[in-house]
Scaffold this motif. Structure first.
Motif, PDB file in Angstrom:
ATOM      1  N   ILE A   1       9.421   7.094   7.946  1.00  0.00           N
ATOM      2  CA  ILE A   1       9.433   8.031   9.070  1.00  0.00           C
ATOM      3  C   ILE A   1       9.975   7.335  10.327  1.00  0.00           C
ATOM      4  O   ILE A   1      10.817   7.889  11.043  1.00  0.00           O
ATOM      5  CB  ILE A   1       8.015   8.589   9.333  1.00  0.00           C
ATOM      6  N   ASP A   2       9.500   6.129  10.588  1.00  0.00           N
ATOM      7  CA  ASP A   2       9.958   5.382  11.766  1.00  0.00           C
ATOM      8  C   ASP A   2      11.469   5.133  11.712  1.00  0.00           C
ATOM      9  O   ASP A   2      12.157   5.252  12.736  1.00  0.00           O
ATOM     10  CB  ASP A   2       9.213   4.053  11.908  1.00  0.00           C
ATOM     11  N   ASP A   3      11.970   4.774  10.538  1.00  0.00           N
ATOM     12  CA  ASP A   3      13.411   4.547  10.381  1.00  0.00           C
ATOM     13  C   ASP A   3      14.206   5.826  10.639  1.00  0.00           C
ATOM     14  O   ASP A   3      15.267   5.788  11.263  1.00  0.00           O
ATOM     15  CB  ASP A   3      13.743   4.008   8.985  1.00  0.00           C
ATOM     16  N   CYS A   4      13.683   6.944  10.170  1.00  0.00           N
ATOM     17  CA  CYS A   4      14.350   8.233  10.413  1.00  0.00           C
ATOM     18  C   CYS A   4      14.339   8.574  11.898  1.00  0.00           C
ATOM     19  O   CYS A   4      15.360   9.006  12.454  1.00  0.00           O
ATOM     20  CB  CYS A   4      13.687   9.350   9.610  1.00  0.00           C
ATOM     21  N   LYS A   5      13.203   8.350  12.542  1.00  0.00           N
ATOM     22  CA  LYS A   5      13.095   8.647  13.980  1.00  0.00           C
ATOM     23  C   LYS A   5      14.038   7.761  14.797  1.00  0.00           C
ATOM     24  O   LYS A   5      14.577   8.195  15.819  1.00  0.00           O
ATOM     25  CB  LYS A   5      11.653   8.460  14.452  1.00  0.00           C
ATOM     26  N   ALA A   6      14.237   6.531  14.355  1.00  0.00           N
ATOM     27  CA  ALA A   6      15.091   5.581  15.075  1.00  0.00           C
ATOM     28  C   ALA A   6      16.571   5.740  14.728  1.00  0.00           C
ATOM     29  O   ALA A   6      17.414   5.043  15.290  1.00  0.00           O
ATOM     30  CB  ALA A   6      14.634   4.151  14.766  1.00  0.00           C
ATOM     31  N   GLY A   7      16.875   6.653  13.791  1.00  0.00           N
ATOM     32  CA  GLY A   7      18.267   6.860  13.401  1.00  0.00           C
ATOM     33  C   GLY A   7      18.803   5.812  12.446  1.00  0.00           C
ATOM     34  O   GLY A   7      20.007   5.728  12.213  1.00  0.00           O
ATOM     35  N   LYS A   8      17.907   5.009  11.861  1.00  0.00           N
ATOM     36  CA  LYS A   8      18.335   3.959  10.927  1.00  0.00           C
ATOM     37  C   LYS A   8      18.641   4.518   9.538  1.00  0.00           C
ATOM     38  O   LYS A   8      19.280   3.863   8.728  1.00  0.00           O
ATOM     39  CB  LYS A   8      17.257   2.882  10.812  1.00  0.00           C
ATOM     40  N   ARG A   9      18.132   5.723   9.270  1.00  0.00           N
ATOM     41  CA  ARG A   9      18.389   6.373   7.982  1.00  0.00           C
ATOM     42  C   ARG A   9      18.302   7.876   8.184  1.00  0.00           C
ATOM     43  O   ARG A   9      17.649   8.352   9.109  1.00  0.00           O
ATOM     44  CB  ARG A   9      17.436   5.890   6.905  1.00  0.00           C
ATOM     45  N   ASP A  10      18.936   8.595   7.294  1.00  0.00           N
ATOM     46  CA  ASP A  10      18.842  10.055   7.312  1.00  0.00           C
ATOM     47  C   ASP A  10      17.585  10.472   6.572  1.00  0.00           C
ATOM     48  O   ASP A  10      17.215   9.863   5.553  1.00  0.00           O
ATOM     49  CB  ASP A  10      20.057  10.690   6.631  1.00  0.00           C
ATOM     50  N   MET A  11      16.932  11.487   7.091  1.00  0.00           N
ATOM     51  CA  MET A  11      15.726  12.025   6.454  1.00  0.00           C
ATOM     52  C   MET A  11      16.129  12.751   5.179  1.00  0.00           C
ATOM     53  O   MET A  11      16.933  13.666   5.211  1.00  0.00           O
ATOM     54  CB  MET A  11      15.069  12.996   7.449  1.00  0.00           C
ATOM     55  N   ARG A  12      15.571  12.291   4.061  1.00  0.00           N
ATOM     56  CA  ARG A  12      15.797  12.949   2.762  1.00  0.00           C
ATOM     57  C   ARG A  12      14.449  13.305   2.174  1.00  0.00           C
ATOM     58  O   ARG A  12      13.613  12.431   1.929  1.00  0.00           O
ATOM     59  CB  ARG A  12      16.563  12.014   1.831  1.00  0.00           C
TER      60      ARG A  12
END
Length: 168
Positions: free
Chosen positions: A112-123
């Protein structure tokens, strides 16, 4: 064979049931949030009334609140209950469940943190896989704690006066 305990008044049942009732309230909040998150992951789409930001924030809050809940239990509640109730002792079922839950919950929170930071796309399928890694133990744990704090179980270990002084 143990002898049956005498019947309780309504007031005494409420006193013995206070911790279990409070725990059930907290656990129902976790269950409801899980259902929103997991339902979205299973269907592949967020609830219609939720933006991606709201969805990710809900996931963050879920992880944060569950971690806080377990920390409070482990530091303030379980040590007192463990004085008499085996299920709350270190390395027995309930604390072992906490560790198993947090193995997956930590991955969930990092995702979730990575998605919020734009490091990964939410899948949704990836998040569902992470949730599947700890969902079964989480749901069992939410019920097991409440069962341990049931009126009938509490009165096996604590007098009425003692249960009034327990934390929570």
């Amino acid at each position: 064979m143990s002898e049956a305990l005498p019947p309780l008044s309504r007031e005494d049942k409420e006193t013995y049931g206070r911790m279990g009732t409070t725990m059930e309230w907290f656990h129902n909040n976790f269950r409801n949030t899980w259902k929103v998150l997991y339902g979205a992951c299973s269907s592949g789409k967020r609830p219609a009334n939720m933006t991606i930001k709201q969805f990710l924030n809900t996931g963050s809050e879920f992880a944060h609140h569950l971690t806080m809940h377990h920390t409070i239990e482990e530091q303030h509640i379980f040590p007192v209950l463990a004085q008499r109730m085996p299920a709350f002792k270190k390395e027995l079922e309930l604390l072992t469940q906490h560790k198993q839950i947090h193995n997956g919950l930590d991955k969930f929170e990092a995702y979730i943190d990575d998605c919020k930071a734009g490091k990964r796309d939410m899948r949704m399928d990836e998040l569902k896989e992470i949730m599947d890694s700890f969902g079964t133990v989480l749901w069992a744990h939410l019920q097991d704690e409440v069962d341990q704090l049931s009126v009938d179980n509490m009165r096996k270990y604590w007098s009425l006066d003692e249960v009034r002084r327990l934390p929570m």
